[in-house]
Motif scaffolding. Structure first.
Motif, PDB file in Angstrom:
ATOM      1  N   LEU A 257       0.772  -1.272   0.092  1.00 36.21           N
ATOM      2  CA  LEU A 257      -0.060   0.037   0.131  1.00 36.21           C
ATOM      3  C   LEU A 257       0.846   1.009   0.065  1.00 36.21           C
ATOM      4  O   LEU A 257       0.638   2.213  -0.835  1.00 36.21           O
ATOM      5  CB  LEU A 257      -0.958  -0.047   1.240  1.00 36.21           C
ATOM      6  N   HIS A 258       1.981   0.966   0.907  1.00 36.71           N
ATOM      7  CA  HIS A 258       2.931   2.366   0.733  1.00 36.71           C
ATOM      8  C   HIS A 258       3.472   2.378  -0.690  1.00 36.71           C
ATOM      9  O   HIS A 258       3.679   3.570  -1.282  1.00 36.71           O
ATOM     10  CB  HIS A 258       4.143   1.855   1.816  1.00 36.71           C
ATOM     11  N   ASP A 259       3.938   1.391  -1.141  1.00 36.91           N
ATOM     12  CA  ASP A 259       4.581   1.621  -2.541  1.00 36.91           C
ATOM     13  C   ASP A 259       3.690   1.876  -3.727  1.00 36.91           C
ATOM     14  O   ASP A 259       4.239   2.051  -4.862  1.00 36.91           O
ATOM     15  CB  ASP A 259       5.569   0.314  -2.926  1.00 36.91           C
ATOM     16  N   HIS A 260       2.317   1.624  -3.429  1.00 31.31           N
ATOM     17  CA  HIS A 260       1.527   1.561  -4.738  1.00 31.31           C
ATOM     18  C   HIS A 260      -0.059   2.312  -3.917  1.00 31.31           C
ATOM     19  O   HIS A 260      -0.826   1.691  -3.959  1.00 31.31           O
ATOM     20  CB  HIS A 260       1.044   0.282  -5.300  1.00 31.31           C
ATOM     21  N   PRO A 261       0.315   3.502  -3.754  1.00 29.32           N
ATOM     22  CA  PRO A 261      -0.760   4.096  -2.805  1.00 29.32           C
ATOM     23  C   PRO A 261      -2.083   4.330  -3.541  1.00 29.32           C
ATOM     24  O   PRO A 261      -2.924   4.628  -3.070  1.00 29.32           O
ATOM     25  CB  PRO A 261      -0.091   5.440  -2.642  1.00 29.32           C
ATOM     26  N   HIS A 262      -1.877   4.300  -5.030  1.00 26.94           N
ATOM     27  CA  HIS A 262      -3.279   4.521  -5.726  1.00 26.94           C
ATOM     28  C   HIS A 262      -4.067   3.246  -5.485  1.00 26.94           C
ATOM     29  O   HIS A 262      -5.460   3.558  -5.902  1.00 26.94           O
ATOM     30  CB  HIS A 262      -2.818   4.726  -7.353  1.00 26.94           C
ATOM     31  N   TRP A 263      -3.736   2.212  -4.964  1.00 27.15           N
ATOM     32  CA  TRP A 263      -4.768   1.180  -4.680  1.00 27.15           C
ATOM     33  C   TRP A 263      -5.434   1.202  -3.514  1.00 27.15           C
ATOM     34  O   TRP A 263      -6.408   0.479  -3.103  1.00 27.15           O
ATOM     35  CB  TRP A 263      -3.847  -0.356  -4.698  1.00 27.15           C
ATOM     36  N   ARG A 264      -4.939   2.143  -2.666  1.00 28.83           N
ATOM     37  CA  ARG A 264      -5.699   2.462  -1.411  1.00 28.83           C
ATOM     38  C   ARG A 264      -7.275   2.511  -1.203  1.00 28.83           C
ATOM     39  O   ARG A 264      -8.000   1.841  -0.877  1.00 28.83           O
ATOM     40  CB  ARG A 264      -5.012   3.586  -0.865  1.00 28.83           C
ATOM     41  N   ASP A 265      -7.688   3.524  -2.239  1.00 27.81           N
ATOM     42  CA  ASP A 265      -9.013   3.904  -2.367  1.00 27.81           C
ATOM     43  C   ASP A 265      -9.705   2.716  -3.013  1.00 27.81           C
ATOM     44  O   ASP A 265     -10.875   2.442  -2.783  1.00 27.81           O
ATOM     45  CB  ASP A 265      -9.287   5.262  -3.158  1.00 27.81           C
ATOM     46  N   ARG A 266      -9.122   2.251  -3.999  1.00 30.94           N
ATOM     47  CA  ARG A 266      -9.718   1.085  -4.701  1.00 30.94           C
ATOM     48  C   ARG A 266     -10.074  -0.363  -3.891  1.00 30.94           C
ATOM     49  O   ARG A 266     -11.222  -0.931  -3.843  1.00 30.94           O
ATOM     50  CB  ARG A 266      -8.816   0.625  -5.938  1.00 30.94           C
ATOM     51  N   VAL A 267      -9.041  -0.546  -2.872  1.00 31.70           N
ATOM     52  CA  VAL A 267      -9.484  -1.762  -2.089  1.00 31.70           C
ATOM     53  C   VAL A 267     -10.260  -1.483  -0.987  1.00 31.70           C
ATOM     54  O   VAL A 267     -11.201  -2.440  -0.516  1.00 31.70           O
ATOM     55  CB  VAL A 267      -8.040  -2.589  -1.669  1.00 31.70           C
ATOM     56  N   ARG A 268     -10.263  -0.116  -0.579  1.00 30.46           N
ATOM     57  CA  ARG A 268     -11.364   0.146   0.383  1.00 30.46           C
ATOM     58  C   ARG A 268     -12.857   0.152  -0.038  1.00 30.46           C
ATOM     59  O   ARG A 268     -13.544  -0.494   0.625  1.00 30.46           O
ATOM     60  CB  ARG A 268     -10.855   1.618   1.060  1.00 30.46           C
ATOM     61  N   ALA A 269     -12.805   0.459  -1.424  1.00 29.69           N
ATOM     62  CA  ALA A 269     -14.137   0.685  -1.907  1.00 29.69           C
ATOM     63  C   ALA A 269     -14.857  -0.772  -2.259  1.00 29.69           C
ATOM     64  O   ALA A 269     -15.949  -0.844  -2.616  1.00 29.69           O
ATOM     65  CB  ALA A 269     -14.187   1.368  -3.143  1.00 29.69           C
ATOM     66  N   ASP A 270     -13.951  -1.921  -2.477  1.00 32.67           N
ATOM     67  CA  ASP A 270     -14.444  -2.849  -3.104  1.00 32.67           C
ATOM     68  C   ASP A 270     -13.795  -4.349  -2.738  1.00 32.67           C
ATOM     69  O   ASP A 270     -12.433  -4.449  -2.835  1.00 32.67           O
ATOM     70  CB  ASP A 270     -14.246  -2.791  -4.874  1.00 32.67           C
ATOM     71  N   ASP A 271     -14.560  -5.326  -2.163  1.00 33.22           N
ATOM     72  CA  ASP A 271     -14.333  -6.494  -1.708  1.00 33.22           C
ATOM     73  C   ASP A 271     -13.652  -7.289  -2.781  1.00 33.22           C
ATOM     74  O   ASP A 271     -12.466  -7.999  -2.433  1.00 33.22           O
ATOM     75  CB  ASP A 271     -15.324  -7.170  -1.275  1.00 33.22           C
ATOM     76  N   ALA A 272     -14.037  -7.335  -3.881  1.00 30.48           N
ATOM     77  CA  ALA A 272     -13.076  -7.984  -5.288  1.00 30.48           C
ATOM     78  C   ALA A 272     -11.762  -7.669  -5.341  1.00 30.48           C
ATOM     79  O   ALA A 272     -10.829  -8.431  -5.453  1.00 30.48           O
ATOM     80  CB  ALA A 272     -14.166  -8.067  -6.204  1.00 30.48           C
ATOM     81  N   THR A 273     -11.852  -6.405  -5.318  1.00 28.79           N
ATOM     82  CA  THR A 273     -10.478  -5.644  -5.726  1.00 28.79           C
ATOM     83  C   THR A 273      -9.484  -5.871  -4.221  1.00 28.79           C
ATOM     84  O   THR A 273      -8.299  -6.245  -4.534  1.00 28.79           O
ATOM     85  CB  THR A 273     -10.525  -3.984  -5.896  1.00 28.79           C
ATOM     86  N   ALA A 274      -9.940  -5.628  -3.183  1.00 24.37           N
ATOM     87  CA  ALA A 274      -9.201  -6.122  -1.847  1.00 24.37           C
ATOM     88  C   ALA A 274      -8.682  -7.455  -2.000  1.00 24.37           C
ATOM     89  O   ALA A 274      -7.483  -7.717  -1.697  1.00 24.37           O
ATOM     90  CB  ALA A 274     -10.021  -5.950  -0.860  1.00 24.37           C
ATOM     91  N   GLU A 275      -9.521  -8.513  -2.542  1.00 29.81           N
ATOM     92  CA  GLU A 275      -9.027 -10.103  -2.654  1.00 29.81           C
ATOM     93  C   GLU A 275      -7.921 -10.009  -3.703  1.00 29.81           C
ATOM     94  O   GLU A 275      -7.008 -10.610  -3.625  1.00 29.81           O
ATOM     95  CB  GLU A 275     -10.287 -10.732  -3.075  1.00 29.81           C
ATOM     96  N   GLN A 276      -8.119  -9.349  -5.007  1.00 35.35           N
ATOM     97  CA  GLN A 276      -7.159  -9.296  -5.866  1.00 35.35           C
ATOM     98  C   GLN A 276      -5.831  -8.653  -5.089  1.00 35.35           C
ATOM     99  O   GLN A 276      -4.580  -9.297  -5.620  1.00 35.35           O
ATOM    100  CB  GLN A 276      -7.585  -8.361  -7.010  1.00 35.35           C
ATOM    101  N   PHE A 277      -5.861  -7.814  -4.441  1.00 37.02           N
ATOM    102  CA  PHE A 277      -4.824  -7.327  -4.042  1.00 37.02           C
ATOM    103  C   PHE A 277      -3.909  -8.409  -3.010  1.00 37.02           C
ATOM    104  O   PHE A 277      -2.710  -8.280  -3.008  1.00 37.02           O
ATOM    105  CB  PHE A 277      -4.972  -5.889  -2.996  1.00 37.02           C
TER     106      PHE A 277
END
Ligand code: HEM
Length: 415
Positions: A257-277
């Motif tokens: 999350l530190h190295d790729h901060p643009h994923w922060r909002d995406r993983v918070r907003a969506d369970d499926a994206t959090a699982e991919q992360f």
């Protein structure tokens, strides 16, 4: 029959300790082959990498686990006499014991205990300044898994128990004091776990129905015989220790999350994206380097001879970074898991094949659940800063971790 590409060195153990996670991959790349032979701990050893090699490695007709893990690994990490070294009917019966604990309900309960621990700690972190995430998460996981497994734990013992679990995890692939700490940690933890099992059996300690402590204490092997207390202790630790080890993956989540901060909002907003992360963190970051087996009966594969008894190592890290399975393997790209069709031999940070019949990790679903809870906490329950620190991962260290343990400060509860 072809001659297997072979390392020339009379013994490569020191090279393995020096090169770490890249040891097998470097040789495979050099020879342009996913099958190479080397000598480790003075013994000829075949190293395999890639999807098809993983499928071969998990074929029980061809390989056994008995005698595959070097003694230094058993005396620290796994213990002697546990499920990892069993084969055939004995393995299935013991594995069924572990899998009976892993119901969807139980997994959710552990996730909730961990999430509750996390939320309860936030005010303390906010009040006390910088915290080392690795240390904090290790202790939170200790509290959560002890409660979940039905094992009593005094708050004054949390640090000691966490330290014993860490010592066992760090013990196998190091020399000197760290290895000795692993031996001592295991000896102490086994003695303690054995006493617990004996108390449950004597009716002196109540253990909740379905809890790991109760299931293991009451388990009978394939011949209907209860586990000897020493083995039951090893198996209880086979639940507690690796659950605490998920702290490393939580550090990797925070690092990603530190190295790729643009994923922060995406993983918070969506369970499926959090699982991919979460899946990409398990693929990308190094944890278990290898799995070990021995050839059951001589056979040929791809024109190479696999003689009976030969030790064979499957490169877990190298398979998770194999360009034929994972295009641009050195790029962190969670989106590669969108629409991913689960392949039991392609993504193998916790082993491959089948959880119930093979040696694939019994705690993989737990790991994913705990990681999902950690992502939710890191992106939704609090805000924090990551001050300048040494976050480089040393791939020669097994298992590896950022030297700082990942320090966070300026913690504030979200909202
Ligand atoms: C921290 C994340 C974890 C990682 C990276 C991990 C990795 C692994 C690996 C590589 C194996 C060996 C696979 C093989 O020999 O082919 C394994 C086996 C095993 N793991 Fe995990 N594991 C993790 C978490 C857990 C958890 C949370 C539990 C239990 C609650 C667990 C329990 C076990 C057991 C019992 C085995 C032995 C399975 C067998 O031999 O049949 N692990 N794990």
């Amino acid at each position: 029959m072809s001659t297997m590409p072979s390392d020339r060195s009379p013994d490569s153990t020191l090279a393995f300790l020096r090169e770490g996670y890249r040891f097998v991959g470097a040789r495979c790349d050099r020879f342009g082959s996913d099958v190479v032979q080397t000598r480790l701990l003075l013994e000829p050893t075949i190293c395999l990498r890639g999807r098809d090699a993983a499928e071969l490695f998990y074929d029980e007709e061809r390989f056994v686990r008995r005698g595959a893990t070097p003694l230094r690994g058993q005396r620290t990490l796994t213990g002697v006499g546990g499920v990892q070294g069993l084969d055939g009917a004995a393995h299935r019966a013991r594995k069924a014991m572990f899998m009976s604990i892993m119901t969807p309900d139980a997994i959710r309960r552990l996730g909730q205990l961990f999430a509750d621990e996390w939320r309860a700690r936030i005010p303390t972190w906010a009040a006390n300044g910088p915290v080392v995430l690795y240390d904090e998460v290790g202790r939170m996981l200790t509290r959560a898994v002890w409660a979940w497994a039905g094992v009593p734990l005094a708050e004054s013992d949390v640090r000691r128990r966490t330290a014993e679990m860490h010592a066992m995890i760090e013990g196998p692939a190091v020399l000197g004091p760290k290895h000795w700490r692993g031996l001592i940690g295991r000896r102490r933890a086994e003695r303690w776990a054995r006493a617990l099992v004996e108390r449950v059996r004597a009716g002196a300690l109540p253990a909740p129905e379905g809890s790991a402590l109760r299931v293991i204490a009451e388990h009978r092997d394939e011949q209907g015989v209860p586990l000897p207390p020493r083995i039951a202790a090893v198996e209880l630790l086979n639940v507690l220790r690796p659950t605490v080890a998920v702290d490393r993956y939580v550090v990797f989540l925070a690092l990603a999350l530190h190295d790729h901060p643009h994923w922060r909002d995406r993983v918070r907003a969506d369970d499926a994206t959090a699982e991919q992360f979460v899946q990409e963190v398990r693929r990308y970051y190094p944890f278990f380097p290898l799995a070990a087996a021995r050839v059951r009966r001589s056979f040929d594969w791809r024109g190479y001879a696999f003689p009976q008894g030969r030790r064979v190592l499957l490169d877990l890290y190298g398979t998770n970074h194999h360009p034929e399975i994972w295009p641009e393997p050195e790029r962190f790209r969670p989106e590669r898991f969108a629409g991913w069709r689960d392949d039991p031999f392609g993504l193998i940070p916790q082993g491959g094949g089948d959880h119930r019949t093979g040696h694939r990790c019994a705690g993989e679903w737990i790991t994913i659940e705990l990681m999902k809870q950690a992502v939710a906490a890191l992106t939704g329950a609090m805000s924090y800063r990551v001050p300048p620190q040494d976050l480089a991962l040393d791939l020669s260290r097994m298992p590896t971790l950022p030297p700082s343990g990942l320090i966070v400060d300026g913690v504030r509860p979200a909202g």
